[in-house]
Design a protein around this motif. Structure first.
Motif, PDB file in Angstrom:
ATOM      1  N   MET A  22      -3.578 -25.908  18.141  1.00 37.76           N
ATOM      2  CA  MET A  22      -4.721 -26.441  17.396  1.00 37.76           C
ATOM      3  C   MET A  22      -6.026 -25.919  17.984  1.00 37.76           C
ATOM      4  O   MET A  22      -6.176 -25.896  19.201  1.00 37.76           O
ATOM      5  CB  MET A  22      -4.679 -27.977  17.405  1.00 37.76           C
ATOM      6  CG  MET A  22      -3.580 -28.521  16.484  1.00 37.76           C
ATOM      7  SD  MET A  22      -3.639 -30.316  16.340  1.00 37.76           S
ATOM      8  CE  MET A  22      -2.552 -30.753  17.691  1.00 37.76           C
ATOM      9  N   ALA A  25      -8.341 -20.523  17.108  1.00 44.65           N
ATOM     10  CA  ALA A  25      -9.513 -19.652  16.938  1.00 44.65           C
ATOM     11  C   ALA A  25     -10.702 -20.474  17.403  1.00 44.65           C
ATOM     12  O   ALA A  25     -11.055 -21.461  16.779  1.00 44.65           O
ATOM     13  CB  ALA A  25      -9.675 -19.277  15.474  1.00 44.65           C
ATOM     14  N   PHE A  42     -21.458 -21.275  13.393  1.00 42.01           N
ATOM     15  CA  PHE A  42     -20.136 -21.670  12.898  1.00 42.01           C
ATOM     16  C   PHE A  42     -20.088 -21.717  11.358  1.00 42.01           C
ATOM     17  O   PHE A  42     -19.178 -21.179  10.731  1.00 42.01           O
ATOM     18  CB  PHE A  42     -19.773 -23.036  13.492  1.00 42.01           C
ATOM     19  CG  PHE A  42     -18.551 -23.645  12.894  1.00 42.01           C
ATOM     20  CD1 PHE A  42     -17.294 -23.142  13.188  1.00 42.01           C
ATOM     21  CD2 PHE A  42     -18.651 -24.723  12.026  1.00 42.01           C
ATOM     22  CE1 PHE A  42     -16.160 -23.697  12.631  1.00 42.01           C
ATOM     23  CE2 PHE A  42     -17.514 -25.290  11.459  1.00 42.01           C
ATOM     24  CZ  PHE A  42     -16.270 -24.774  11.765  1.00 42.01           C
ATOM     25  N   ASP A  73     -13.329 -25.979   8.413  1.00 39.76           N
ATOM     26  CA  ASP A  73     -13.431 -27.283   9.064  1.00 39.76           C
ATOM     27  C   ASP A  73     -12.997 -28.357   8.070  1.00 39.76           C
ATOM     28  O   ASP A  73     -13.109 -28.160   6.856  1.00 39.76           O
ATOM     29  CB  ASP A  73     -14.872 -27.547   9.526  1.00 39.76           C
ATOM     30  CG  ASP A  73     -14.913 -28.709  10.518  1.00 39.76           C
ATOM     31  OD1 ASP A  73     -14.607 -28.492  11.697  1.00 39.76           O
ATOM     32  OD2 ASP A  73     -15.211 -29.838  10.091  1.00 39.76           O
ATOM     33  N   PRO A  91     -19.813 -31.845  13.163  1.00 37.71           N
ATOM     34  CA  PRO A  91     -20.439 -32.079  11.859  1.00 37.71           C
ATOM     35  C   PRO A  91     -21.556 -33.126  11.913  1.00 37.71           C
ATOM     36  O   PRO A  91     -21.410 -34.144  12.588  1.00 37.71           O
ATOM     37  CB  PRO A  91     -19.286 -32.581  10.988  1.00 37.71           C
ATOM     38  CG  PRO A  91     -18.182 -32.958  11.918  1.00 37.71           C
ATOM     39  CD  PRO A  91     -18.394 -32.228  13.186  1.00 37.71           C
ATOM     40  N   PHE A 138      -5.348 -26.425   5.449  1.00 35.59           N
ATOM     41  CA  PHE A 138      -5.473 -27.798   5.956  1.00 35.59           C
ATOM     42  C   PHE A 138      -6.610 -28.542   5.277  1.00 35.59           C
ATOM     43  O   PHE A 138      -7.477 -27.948   4.627  1.00 35.59           O
ATOM     44  CB  PHE A 138      -5.679 -27.805   7.479  1.00 35.59           C
ATOM     45  CG  PHE A 138      -7.047 -27.325   7.914  1.00 35.59           C
ATOM     46  CD1 PHE A 138      -7.291 -25.988   8.151  1.00 35.59           C
ATOM     47  CD2 PHE A 138      -8.099 -28.227   8.071  1.00 35.59           C
ATOM     48  CE1 PHE A 138      -8.553 -25.541   8.546  1.00 35.59           C
ATOM     49  CE2 PHE A 138      -9.357 -27.795   8.470  1.00 35.59           C
ATOM     50  CZ  PHE A 138      -9.587 -26.446   8.706  1.00 35.59           C
ATOM     51  N   TYR A 148     -16.628 -39.761   9.307  1.00 35.80           N
ATOM     52  CA  TYR A 148     -17.801 -38.882   9.434  1.00 35.80           C
ATOM     53  C   TYR A 148     -18.818 -39.134   8.312  1.00 35.80           C
ATOM     54  O   TYR A 148     -20.020 -39.078   8.537  1.00 35.80           O
ATOM     55  CB  TYR A 148     -17.381 -37.410   9.416  1.00 35.80           C
ATOM     56  CG  TYR A 148     -16.694 -36.979  10.691  1.00 35.80           C
ATOM     57  CD1 TYR A 148     -17.420 -36.739  11.854  1.00 35.80           C
ATOM     58  CD2 TYR A 148     -15.314 -36.813  10.736  1.00 35.80           C
ATOM     59  CE1 TYR A 148     -16.788 -36.342  13.028  1.00 35.80           C
ATOM     60  CE2 TYR A 148     -14.677 -36.413  11.905  1.00 35.80           C
ATOM     61  CZ  TYR A 148     -15.417 -36.176  13.045  1.00 35.80           C
ATOM     62  OH  TYR A 148     -14.791 -35.791  14.202  1.00 35.80           O
ATOM     63  N   SER A 203      -7.551 -37.328  12.492  1.00 34.04           N
ATOM     64  CA  SER A 203      -7.966 -37.354  13.900  1.00 34.04           C
ATOM     65  C   SER A 203      -8.332 -38.743  14.400  1.00 34.04           C
ATOM     66  O   SER A 203      -8.197 -39.031  15.572  1.00 34.04           O
ATOM     67  CB  SER A 203      -9.159 -36.431  14.085  1.00 34.04           C
ATOM     68  OG  SER A 203      -8.835 -35.152  13.598  1.00 34.04           O
ATOM     69  N   TRP A 204      -8.816 -39.609  13.507  1.00 30.27           N
ATOM     70  CA  TRP A 204      -9.340 -40.913  13.937  1.00 30.27           C
ATOM     71  C   TRP A 204      -8.503 -42.084  13.465  1.00 30.27           C
ATOM     72  O   TRP A 204      -8.893 -43.242  13.643  1.00 30.27           O
ATOM     73  CB  TRP A 204     -10.809 -41.045  13.484  1.00 30.27           C
ATOM     74  CG  TRP A 204     -11.635 -39.985  14.144  1.00 30.27           C
ATOM     75  CD1 TRP A 204     -12.152 -38.854  13.559  1.00 30.27           C
ATOM     76  CD2 TRP A 204     -11.995 -39.909  15.531  1.00 30.27           C
ATOM     77  NE1 TRP A 204     -12.802 -38.091  14.499  1.00 30.27           N
ATOM     78  CE2 TRP A 204     -12.731 -38.716  15.715  1.00 30.27           C
ATOM     79  CE3 TRP A 204     -11.759 -40.727  16.631  1.00 30.27           C
ATOM     80  CZ2 TRP A 204     -13.227 -38.324  16.959  1.00 30.27           C
ATOM     81  CZ3 TRP A 204     -12.265 -40.337  17.873  1.00 30.27           C
ATOM     82  CH2 TRP A 204     -12.988 -39.154  18.027  1.00 30.27           C
TER      83      TRP A 204
HETATM   84  O1  1CP Z   1      -8.266 -22.889  14.922  1.00 26.92           O
HETATM   85  C1  1CP Z   1      -8.200 -23.921  14.216  1.00 26.92           C
HETATM   86  O2  1CP Z   1      -7.582 -24.944  14.573  1.00 26.92           O
HETATM   87  C2  1CP Z   1      -8.773 -23.870  12.815  1.00 26.92           C
HETATM   88  C3  1CP Z   1     -10.081 -24.306  12.574  1.00 26.92           C
HETATM   89  C4  1CP Z   1     -10.511 -25.769  12.657  1.00 26.92           C
HETATM   90  C5  1CP Z   1      -9.837 -26.952  12.314  1.00 26.92           C
HETATM   91  C6  1CP Z   1      -8.391 -27.102  11.874  1.00 26.92           C
HETATM   92  C7  1CP Z   1     -11.822 -26.141  13.042  1.00 26.92           C
HETATM   93  C8  1CP Z   1     -12.854 -25.191  13.468  1.00 26.92           C
HETATM   94  N1  1CP Z   1     -11.956 -27.483  12.857  1.00 26.92           N
HETATM   95  C9  1CP Z   1     -10.764 -28.006  12.438  1.00 26.92           C
HETATM   96  C10 1CP Z   1     -10.467 -29.385  12.085  1.00 26.92           C
HETATM   97  C11 1CP Z   1     -11.383 -30.461  12.555  1.00 26.92           C
HETATM   98  N2  1CP Z   1     -12.756 -30.484  12.591  1.00 26.92           N
HETATM   99  C12 1CP Z   1     -10.920 -31.735  12.956  1.00 26.92           C
HETATM  100  C13 1CP Z   1      -9.465 -32.139  12.937  1.00 26.92           C
HETATM  101  C14 1CP Z   1      -8.735 -31.705  14.141  1.00 26.92           C
HETATM  102  C15 1CP Z   1      -9.151 -32.367  15.435  1.00 26.92           C
HETATM  103  O3  1CP Z   1      -8.991 -33.590  15.558  1.00 26.92           O
HETATM  104  O4  1CP Z   1      -9.632 -31.629  16.320  1.00 26.92           O
HETATM  105  C16 1CP Z   1     -12.042 -32.509  13.294  1.00 26.92           C
HETATM  106  C17 1CP Z   1     -12.056 -33.934  13.797  1.00 26.92           C
HETATM  107  C18 1CP Z   1     -13.203 -31.723  13.051  1.00 26.92           C
HETATM  108  C19 1CP Z   1     -14.619 -32.130  13.226  1.00 26.92           C
HETATM  109  C20 1CP Z   1     -15.327 -31.192  14.111  1.00 26.92           C
HETATM  110  N3  1CP Z   1     -15.748 -29.957  13.728  1.00 26.92           N
HETATM  111  C21 1CP Z   1     -15.649 -31.355  15.479  1.00 26.92           C
HETATM  112  C22 1CP Z   1     -15.387 -32.612  16.329  1.00 26.92           C
HETATM  113  C23 1CP Z   1     -16.643 -33.376  16.355  1.00 26.92           C
HETATM  114  C24 1CP Z   1     -16.600 -34.776  16.904  1.00 26.92           C
HETATM  115  O5  1CP Z   1     -17.198 -34.976  17.959  1.00 26.92           O
HETATM  116  O6  1CP Z   1     -16.029 -35.678  16.281  1.00 26.92           O
HETATM  117  C25 1CP Z   1     -16.279 -30.160  15.904  1.00 26.92           C
HETATM  118  C26 1CP Z   1     -16.820 -29.846  17.258  1.00 26.92           C
HETATM  119  C27 1CP Z   1     -16.330 -29.290  14.768  1.00 26.92           C
HETATM  120  C28 1CP Z   1     -16.882 -27.910  14.712  1.00 26.92           C
HETATM  121  C29 1CP Z   1     -15.825 -26.886  14.793  1.00 26.92           C
HETATM  122  N4  1CP Z   1     -14.791 -26.794  13.884  1.00 26.92           N
HETATM  123  C30 1CP Z   1     -14.011 -25.709  14.207  1.00 26.92           C
HETATM  124  C31 1CP Z   1     -14.565 -25.095  15.382  1.00 26.92           C
HETATM  125  C32 1CP Z   1     -14.022 -23.859  16.052  1.00 26.92           C
HETATM  126  C33 1CP Z   1     -15.697 -25.839  15.725  1.00 26.92           C
HETATM  127  C34 1CP Z   1     -16.648 -25.522  16.865  1.00 26.92           C
HETATM  128  C35 1CP Z   1     -17.711 -24.676  16.269  1.00 26.92           C
HETATM  129  C36 1CP Z   1     -18.400 -23.748  17.181  1.00 26.92           C
HETATM  130  O7  1CP Z   1     -19.416 -24.189  17.730  1.00 26.92           O
HETATM  131  O8  1CP Z   1     -17.997 -22.570  17.312  1.00 26.92           O
END
Ligand code: 1CP
Length: 348
Positions: A22, A25, A42, A73, A91, A138, A148, A203-204
């Motif tokens: 997970m 990337a 992003f 995302d 987000p 997904f 969110y 996730s939550w």
């Molecule tokens: O590689 C992969 O897994 C594919 C890409 C992917 C996926 C499946 C990203 C890229 N996000 C997600 C799903 C996602 N996004 C979830 C479900 C999975 C999990 O529980 O981790 C959730 C809760 C989010 C919300 C989200 N988006 C967060 C968490 C924030 C929080 O504090 O609640 C964050 C940091 C993001 C931004 C994000 N999404 C993805 C990436 C690589 C990033 C970081 C962006 C960056 O700055 O490069």
């Protein structure tokens, strides 16, 4: 020969234990950081199919993972429902949902019009990926998206979202219903654009007690799965921190259930009646340990995986941390690929 990931997801014996990670990337990879710098951020990457395709392929090229996950995302499709979204780095919604009128204003999602760039990325990837490496599409689960949408950003406990659920039950039901409908169409569109498995991230959901899960979220998940079942691709559900919900998860029409690292895979299998292939569940922090400790911990997960009734897809118990050394990931993937596979009699 069936791709190992698809074989395991269907409960058949794969040629080796499949592994993907997970957040594979992401910022722990120097090539990702480079692409992100060029793109500007992003969200720009998720909106530009060539860049989203490139970063999806980066971990496949470097490590030889057994599945690719679409780079996007869980919040992205909400842009197609009229939500203004930015990332910092998680987000952020500047005008979160706070009333039934806000819920009513949410537009239905038409994936081809609302998020055409996601579907173009899926089409690109289905051309670029080898037959042996399926693309996972997904979406976010309705309750996790609700968290969110109401809070406006990530928190540890989502108190405002949970207060809304307790005080505005009709609006909560309407919101979960709209989100379930939209995510079902969104996932279907990804499958039609080339995704060969579909995963719902909850996730939550661990914030809900079992009766609330049963009353509100489980029916929403069941509806999404029911909509997708005729597509013929494996369906995956990840109830993060949902060990206390496993008895309720049993009976959902999914193929694969993701398990976080807090629950031993054998216990999860027992609680869910052995109906599912399980995906997980190495603690992501073990990637920070010395190599020998990492491989010993991986062996425990592999052993547990061999004892499961239906099948095992190796993964972490949640997303990889951005401080992880990529060489540790390479060690893990090579180790899992070299490990003896479960025999078809396992668990029988
Ligand atoms: O590689 C992969 O897994 C594919 C890409 C992917 C996926 C499946 C990203 C890229 N996000 C997600 C799903 C996602 N996004 C979830 C479900 C999975 C999990 O529980 O981790 C959730 C809760 C989010 C919300 C989200 N988006 C967060 C968490 C924030 C929080 O504090 O609640 C964050 C940091 C993001 C931004 C994000 N999404 C993805 C990436 C690589 C990033 C970081 C962006 C960056 O700055 O490069």
């Amino acid at each position: 020969m069936t791709a190992p990931f698809l074989a395991a997801a269907r409960g058949e014996t794969p040629s080796h234990t499949p592994i993907w990670i997970m957040r594979q990337a992401g910022r722990y990879l120097p090539e990702y950081r480079e692409t992100r710098k060029q793109a500007g951020g992003f969200q720009e990457m998720t909106h530009t199919p060539d860049l989203a395709t490139e970063v999806t392929l980066q971990p496949i090229r470097r490590f030889g993972m057994d599945a690719a996950i679409l780079f996007s995302d869980i919040m992205t499709p909400l842009e197609g429902m009229g939500i203004d979204l930015r990332f910092a780095p998680g987000p952020v919604i500047d005008n979160p949902i706070r009333s039934v009128a806000d819920v009513e204003r949410l537009r239905p999602l038409e994936p081809e019009e609302g998020v055409p760039f996601v579907l173009e990325t899926c089409r690109n990837l289905s051309r670029e990926l080898p037959e042996s490496v399926p693309l996972i599409g997904f979406a976010g689960a309705p309750f996790t998206l609700l968290c969110y949408l109401i809070e406006g950003h990530g928190t540890k406990s989502f108190v405002q979202a949970r207060s809304f659920l307790r005080s505005e039950l009709d609006a909560t039901r309407l919101l979960l219903d709209k989100l379930a409908h939209a995510q079902a169409l969104y996932l279907e569109a990804q499958a039609r654009a080339g995704a060969r498995a579909l995963m719902i991230f909850d996730s939550w959901v661990g914030l809900l007690d079992a009766p609330t899960f049963r009353a509100l979220e489980r029916p929403a998940i069941a509806r999404i799965l029911e909509h997708l079942r005729p597509l013929g691709v494996p369906l995956m559900y990840f109830p993060n921190q949902g060990g206390h919900l496993h008895a309720e998860v049993a009976g959902l029409d999914a193929d694969v259930i993701g398990v976080d690292w807090r629950i031993p895979l054998e216990d999860a299998d027992e609680a869910m009646g052995g109906e599912f292939t399980l995906q997980g569940n190495l603690d992501p922090s073990i990637l920070m340990a010395p190599p020998e400790a990492l491989l010993t911990a991986a062996d425990s997960v592999l052993d547990a995986g061999r004892s499961l009734k239906r099948g095992h897809v190796f993964n972490l118990g949640h997303g990889i941390d951005k401080s992880t050394d990529p060489d540790q990931v390479a060690r893990l993937v090579d180790h899992v690929h070299a490990a003896p596979v479960r025999s078809s009699e396992a668990g029988a």
